[in-house]
Write a protein that holds these residues in place. Structure first.
Motif, PDB file in Angstrom:
ATOM      1  N   ILE A   1       0.845  -1.203   0.000  1.00  0.00           N
ATOM      2  CA  ILE A   1       0.000   0.000   0.000  1.00  0.00           C
ATOM      3  C   ILE A   1       0.878   1.251   0.000  1.00  0.00           C
ATOM      4  CG2 ILE A   1      -1.722   1.296   1.311  1.00  0.00           C
ATOM      5  CD1 ILE A   1      -2.781  -1.374   2.338  1.00  0.00           C
ATOM      6  N   GLY A   2       1.996   1.187   0.724  1.00  0.00           N
ATOM      7  CA  GLY A   2       2.912   2.325   0.762  1.00  0.00           C
ATOM      8  C   GLY A   2       3.444   2.691  -0.605  1.00  0.00           C
ATOM      9  N   VAL A   3       3.843   1.684  -1.392  1.00  0.00           N
ATOM     10  CA  VAL A   3       4.336   1.944  -2.753  1.00  0.00           C
ATOM     11  C   VAL A   3       3.235   2.565  -3.604  1.00  0.00           C
ATOM     12  CG1 VAL A   3       5.217   0.868  -4.853  1.00  0.00           C
ATOM     13  CG2 VAL A   3       6.040   0.095  -2.628  1.00  0.00           C
ATOM     14  N   ILE A   4       2.025   2.021  -3.499  1.00  0.00           N
ATOM     15  CA  ILE A   4       0.905   2.532  -4.287  1.00  0.00           C
ATOM     16  C   ILE A   4       0.615   3.990  -3.944  1.00  0.00           C
ATOM     17  CG2 ILE A   4      -1.599   2.324  -4.596  1.00  0.00           C
ATOM     18  CD1 ILE A   4      -1.219  -0.728  -4.351  1.00  0.00           C
ATOM     19  N   LEU A   5       0.606   4.324  -2.654  1.00  0.00           N
ATOM     20  CA  LEU A   5       0.324   5.696  -2.243  1.00  0.00           C
ATOM     21  C   LEU A   5       1.455   6.649  -2.625  1.00  0.00           C
ATOM     22  CD1 LEU A   5      -1.351   5.162   1.247  1.00  0.00           C
ATOM     23  CD2 LEU A   5      -2.444   5.793  -0.896  1.00  0.00           C
ATOM     24  N   LEU A   6       2.702   6.178  -2.539  1.00  0.00           N
ATOM     25  CA  LEU A   6       3.825   7.003  -2.972  1.00  0.00           C
ATOM     26  C   LEU A   6       3.662   7.435  -4.423  1.00  0.00           C
ATOM     27  CD1 LEU A   6       6.997   5.281  -1.423  1.00  0.00           C
ATOM     28  CD2 LEU A   6       6.367   7.679  -1.171  1.00  0.00           C
ATOM     29  N   LEU A   7       3.325   6.479  -5.278  1.00  0.00           N
ATOM     30  CA  LEU A   7       3.208   6.774  -6.702  1.00  0.00           C
ATOM     31  C   LEU A   7       1.941   7.562  -7.005  1.00  0.00           C
ATOM     32  CD1 LEU A   7       5.294   5.880  -8.884  1.00  0.00           C
ATOM     33  CD2 LEU A   7       5.533   4.761  -6.687  1.00  0.00           C
ATOM     34  N   LEU A   8       0.851   7.293  -6.273  1.00  0.00           N
ATOM     35  CA  LEU A   8      -0.372   8.063  -6.477  1.00  0.00           C
ATOM     36  C   LEU A   8      -0.134   9.530  -6.168  1.00  0.00           C
ATOM     37  CD1 LEU A   8      -3.438   8.479  -6.860  1.00  0.00           C
ATOM     38  CD2 LEU A   8      -3.720   7.852  -4.452  1.00  0.00           C
ATOM     39  N   LEU A   9       0.456   9.824  -5.012  1.00  0.00           N
ATOM     40  CA  LEU A   9       0.707  11.214  -4.639  1.00  0.00           C
ATOM     41  C   LEU A   9       1.684  11.880  -5.593  1.00  0.00           C
ATOM     42  CD1 LEU A   9      -0.427  12.822  -2.111  1.00  0.00           C
ATOM     43  CD2 LEU A   9      -0.834  10.371  -2.083  1.00  0.00           C
ATOM     44  N   LEU A  10       2.626  11.104  -6.100  1.00  0.00           N
ATOM     45  CA  LEU A  10       3.561  11.655  -7.079  1.00  0.00           C
ATOM     46  C   LEU A  10       2.821  12.033  -8.358  1.00  0.00           C
ATOM     47  CD1 LEU A  10       6.585  12.223  -7.447  1.00  0.00           C
ATOM     48  CD2 LEU A  10       6.799   9.974  -8.485  1.00  0.00           C
ATOM     49  N   GLY A  11       1.896  11.184  -8.798  1.00  0.00           N
ATOM     50  CA  GLY A  11       1.102  11.500  -9.975  1.00  0.00           C
ATOM     51  C   GLY A  11       0.213  12.705  -9.769  1.00  0.00           C
ATOM     52  N   LEU A  12      -0.308  12.884  -8.563  1.00  0.00           N
ATOM     53  CA  LEU A  12      -1.167  14.037  -8.266  1.00  0.00           C
ATOM     54  C   LEU A  12      -0.401  15.356  -8.333  1.00  0.00           C
ATOM     55  CD1 LEU A  12      -3.258  12.643  -5.262  1.00  0.00           C
ATOM     56  CD2 LEU A  12      -4.103  13.135  -7.557  1.00  0.00           C
ATOM     57  N   GLU A  13       0.931  15.287  -8.192  1.00  0.00           N
ATOM     58  CA  GLU A  13       1.744  16.501  -8.254  1.00  0.00           C
ATOM     59  C   GLU A  13       1.789  17.083  -9.662  1.00  0.00           C
ATOM     60  OE1 GLU A  13       3.199  18.051  -5.726  1.00  0.00           O
ATOM     61  OE2 GLU A  13       2.589  16.588  -4.226  1.00  0.00           O
ATOM     62  N   TYR A  14       1.595  16.247 -10.680  1.00  0.00           N
ATOM     63  CA  TYR A  14       1.764  16.680 -12.061  1.00  0.00           C
ATOM     64  C   TYR A  14       0.444  16.589 -12.809  1.00  0.00           C
ATOM     65  CZ  TYR A  14       6.555  15.392 -10.791  1.00  0.00           C
ATOM     66  OH  TYR A  14       7.755  15.263 -10.156  1.00  0.00           O
ATOM     67  N   SER A  15       0.229  17.545 -13.685  1.00  0.00           N
ATOM     68  CA  SER A  15      -0.881  17.447 -14.623  1.00  0.00           C
ATOM     69  C   SER A  15      -0.365  16.834 -15.922  1.00  0.00           C
ATOM     70  CB  SER A  15      -1.471  18.838 -14.901  1.00  0.00           C
ATOM     71  OG  SER A  15      -0.552  19.633 -15.617  1.00  0.00           O
ATOM     72  N   ALA A  16      -1.283  16.341 -16.738  1.00  0.00           N
ATOM     73  CA  ALA A  16      -0.879  15.741 -18.006  1.00  0.00           C
ATOM     74  C   ALA A  16      -0.184  16.759 -18.904  1.00  0.00           C
ATOM     75  CB  ALA A  16      -2.098  15.156 -18.710  1.00  0.00           C
ATOM     76  N   SER A  17      -0.667  18.005 -18.889  1.00  0.00           N
ATOM     77  CA  SER A  17      -0.047  19.030 -19.733  1.00  0.00           C
ATOM     78  C   SER A  17       1.377  19.318 -19.291  1.00  0.00           C
ATOM     79  CB  SER A  17      -0.877  20.318 -19.689  1.00  0.00           C
ATOM     80  OG  SER A  17      -1.003  20.791 -18.359  1.00  0.00           O
ATOM     81  N   GLU A  18       1.631  19.309 -17.962  1.00  0.00           N
ATOM     82  CA  GLU A  18       2.995  19.519 -17.468  1.00  0.00           C
ATOM     83  C   GLU A  18       3.922  18.393 -17.911  1.00  0.00           C
ATOM     84  OE1 GLU A  18       2.240  21.969 -13.300  1.00  0.00           O
ATOM     85  OE2 GLU A  18       2.167  19.786 -13.311  1.00  0.00           O
ATOM     86  N   LEU A  19       3.422  17.169 -17.875  1.00  0.00           N
ATOM     87  CA  LEU A  19       4.233  16.043 -18.315  1.00  0.00           C
ATOM     88  C   LEU A  19       4.575  16.154 -19.797  1.00  0.00           C
ATOM     89  CD1 LEU A  19       2.542  13.053 -16.457  1.00  0.00           C
ATOM     90  CD2 LEU A  19       4.763  14.051 -15.984  1.00  0.00           C
ATOM     91  N   VAL A  20       3.591  16.503 -20.607  1.00  0.00           N
ATOM     92  CA  VAL A  20       3.836  16.628 -22.050  1.00  0.00           C
ATOM     93  C   VAL A  20       4.830  17.754 -22.327  1.00  0.00           C
ATOM     94  CG1 VAL A  20       2.778  17.195 -24.263  1.00  0.00           C
ATOM     95  CG2 VAL A  20       1.617  15.644 -22.687  1.00  0.00           C
ATOM     96  N   THR A  21       4.671  18.886 -21.622  1.00  0.00           N
ATOM     97  CA  THR A  21       5.595  20.005 -21.796  1.00  0.00           C
ATOM     98  C   THR A  21       7.011  19.613 -21.401  1.00  0.00           C
ATOM     99  OG1 THR A  21       3.834  21.603 -21.373  1.00  0.00           O
ATOM    100  CG2 THR A  21       6.092  22.387 -21.117  1.00  0.00           C
ATOM    101  N   SER A  22       7.149  18.902 -20.278  1.00  0.00           N
ATOM    102  CA  SER A  22       8.466  18.465 -19.835  1.00  0.00           C
ATOM    103  C   SER A  22       9.100  17.510 -20.848  1.00  0.00           C
ATOM    104  CB  SER A  22       8.372  17.783 -18.466  1.00  0.00           C
ATOM    105  OG  SER A  22       7.997  18.710 -17.478  1.00  0.00           O
ATOM    106  N   LEU A  23       8.294  16.628 -21.413  1.00  0.00           N
ATOM    107  CA  LEU A  23       8.814  15.715 -22.429  1.00  0.00           C
ATOM    108  C   LEU A  23       9.348  16.474 -23.637  1.00  0.00           C
ATOM    109  CD1 LEU A  23       6.230  12.771 -22.456  1.00  0.00           C
ATOM    110  CD2 LEU A  23       8.652  12.635 -21.881  1.00  0.00           C
ATOM    111  N   LYS A  24       8.636  17.516 -24.045  1.00  0.00           N
ATOM    112  CA  LYS A  24       9.049  18.274 -25.225  1.00  0.00           C
ATOM    113  C   LYS A  24      10.319  19.080 -24.983  1.00  0.00           C
ATOM    114  CE  LYS A  24       4.424  18.825 -27.255  1.00  0.00           C
ATOM    115  NZ  LYS A  24       3.340  19.800 -27.604  1.00  0.00           N
ATOM    116  N   THR A  25      10.454  19.640 -23.779  1.00  0.00           N
ATOM    117  CA  THR A  25      11.565  20.551 -23.511  1.00  0.00           C
ATOM    118  C   THR A  25      12.762  19.900 -22.830  1.00  0.00           C
ATOM    119  OG1 THR A  25      10.563  21.216 -21.405  1.00  0.00           O
ATOM    120  CG2 THR A  25      10.011  22.513 -23.353  1.00  0.00           C
ATOM    121  N   GLN A  26      12.523  18.836 -22.063  1.00  0.00           N
ATOM    122  CA  GLN A  26      13.589  18.273 -21.241  1.00  0.00           C
ATOM    123  C   GLN A  26      14.078  16.904 -21.700  1.00  0.00           C
ATOM    124  OE1 GLN A  26      15.133  19.722 -18.778  1.00  0.00           O
ATOM    125  NE2 GLN A  26      13.833  21.352 -18.007  1.00  0.00           N
ATOM    126  N   TYR A  27      13.583  16.394 -22.830  1.00  0.00           N
ATOM    127  CA  TYR A  27      13.971  15.031 -23.196  1.00  0.00           C
ATOM    128  C   TYR A  27      15.478  14.876 -23.430  1.00  0.00           C
ATOM    129  CZ  TYR A  27      14.080  16.361 -28.163  1.00  0.00           C
ATOM    130  OH  TYR A  27      14.386  16.957 -29.359  1.00  0.00           O
TER     131      TYR A  27
END
Length: 430
Positions: free
Chosen positions: A64-90
């Motif tokens: 459960i700890g691993v699941i919650l760690l990753l869930l909260l990490l995902g909540l930190e980012y929006s999909a648009s932020e992830l796409v922007t980071s992929l475009k600029t930081q790859y």
């Protein structure tokens, strides 16, 4: 003693002990992760006081700890932020992977662990600790610094890469072969792409369906959905952790903010249980023999992470001092490295002790490099510049006529204080 009574006594003692450890770590300004690992070593097989009755419950809590760690990490980012980071930081993400995964892979092969062990150890040395780094930047008041978006961009690329790496590693650990691994990778890529598409196009609808003004209902729906998706992902060989991460990405706005506030205490509790459980599964007697290779690997990857931060910041136009700060901040390893080692330890038990020692070293060294890399680098640079001065130079800043000395061709001048002033004051670590 009755089994239930023993379970309650052991579990209560462990949780109380974790609370005391966490408070002590906060007092001395240290991440509690290394202390949790040490506590697990103390209460595991071969430790001072082995636990018996609560071991099965602790294992479930760790999942459960691993699941919650990753869930909260995902909540930190929006999909648009992830796409922007992929475009600029790859490009920075690619350099990060090459510089930091390669030492782990080479070490795994040199230790005779074979391809699976090498891939697992490569992941351990590759991924920085988002949790430790965010806390360090907050404690040092660097959230508004110019290099902070670069650091966060590298972390986002690493976190997103886990959605591909973890399913591939899981398939390799299961021994499904090249065909099975390729299928698992395609499923992972397809799942990530599908979730990003839904989040970008229909994120508001998803969040609206989950949203509730009642905190209790919101907690139950988000937690239930996360555990369900994590279980389905595990069944599809995509990894439960990745499933939880994708649920976090799909939620946005007020729902994500509300869920983050409700779930953070649960995450902290079960994440602590996870680190303790990893320590429980490692025999303390196995750590001293691997301290030397773990220390050598830590030294190498300290410099490779500093190189990653320097490169990424230089691409963003940050001055030398900001580049050193970015590199030093990225050094810490933590939760993800332990998650990867936890997955691999059943197939390659030898990775447990070296991963524990490695994380213990870098989770302590990381905050120190974040604080001291830039001052030390600046002092060395000043000393080297001083040795190259002519007798007429005064302090290396002006010539005989008092005019500023120009930087040599091809070299970037040191930034002024104005250049180092935070441009994004008040920027959130999210």
């Amino acid at each position: 003693m009755h089994d239930t009574t023993a379970l309650l006594v052991e579990l209560g003692s462990v949780i109380l002990g974790l609370g005391i450890i966490g408070r002590f770590a906060g007092r001395i300004g240290l991440s509690p992760i290394p202390l949790y690992l040490l506590a697990g070593l103390a209460f595991g097989e071969g430790g001072l006081l082995p636990l018996g009755a609560s071991e099965e419950f602790t294992a479930i809590g760790a999942e459960i700890g691993v699941i919650l760690l990753l869930l909260l990490l995902g909540l930190e980012y929006s999909a648009s932020e992830l796409v922007t980071s992929l475009k600029t930081q790859y490009p920075s993400g690619a350099v990060d992977f090459l510089l930091n995964a390669t030492p782990g892979a080479i070490a795994g092969l040199m230790l005779g662990w074979g391809p699976v062990g090498a891939v697992a150890l490569a992941g351990v040395t590759w991924i920085s600790s988002s949790g430790v780094i965010a806390k360090v930047m907050t404690d040092m008041g660097r959230l508004g610094n110019r290099e902070t978006p670069v650091i966060l961009g590298v972390l986002v690329i690493e976190d997103l890469a886990m959605a591909v790496y973890l399913p591939l590693l899981t398939a390799m650990l299961a021994g499904v072969g090249l065909a099975g691994g390729s299928i698992a990778l395609l499923i992972a890529l397809g799942t990530v792409g599908f979730v990003l598409y839904l989040a970008l196009r229909h994120g508001r609808l998803i969040s609206r369906a989950v949203s509730s003004d009642n905190p209790e209902m919101l907690l139950l729906v988000v937690l239930g959905l996360t555990v369900l998706v994590a279980g389905v992902a595990q069944q599809l060989q995509v990894s439960a952790a990745v499933g939880a991460f994708l649920v976090g990405i799909a939620l946005s706005g007020e729902v994500a903010e509300g869920a983050r506030k409700l779930l953070t205490p649960l995450r902290d509790l079960f994440a602590a249980v996870f680190f303790v459980f990893f320590g429980l599964s490692t025999d303390p007697a196995e750590i001293p023999p691997v301290l030397l290779p773990a220390a050598l690997l830590a030294v190498v990857t300290v410099f490779t992470k500093i190189g990653t931060g320097w490169y990424a910041s230089r691409r963003a136009g940050i001055g030398p001092r900001g580049r050193w700060r970015a590199g030093g901040t990225l050094v810490a390893r933590g939760e993800f490295s332990i998650v990867i080692a936890g997955l691999a330890v059943a197939t390659e038990p030898r990775i447990g002790p070296i991963a524990t020692a490695y994380v213990l070293i870098l989770v302590i060294v990381g905050p120190l490099t974040a604080r001291w890399t830039e001052p030390v680098a600046s002092k060395l640079q000043a000393m080297l510049a001083g040795k190259g001065k002519t007798p007429g130079d005064k302090g290396g800043k002006s010539g005989k006529d008092g005019n500023a000395v120009q930087a040599p061709a091809g070299e970037e001048p040191m930034p002024s204080l104005e250049d180092l002033t935070p441009e994004h004051a008040g920027r959130d670590a999210d």
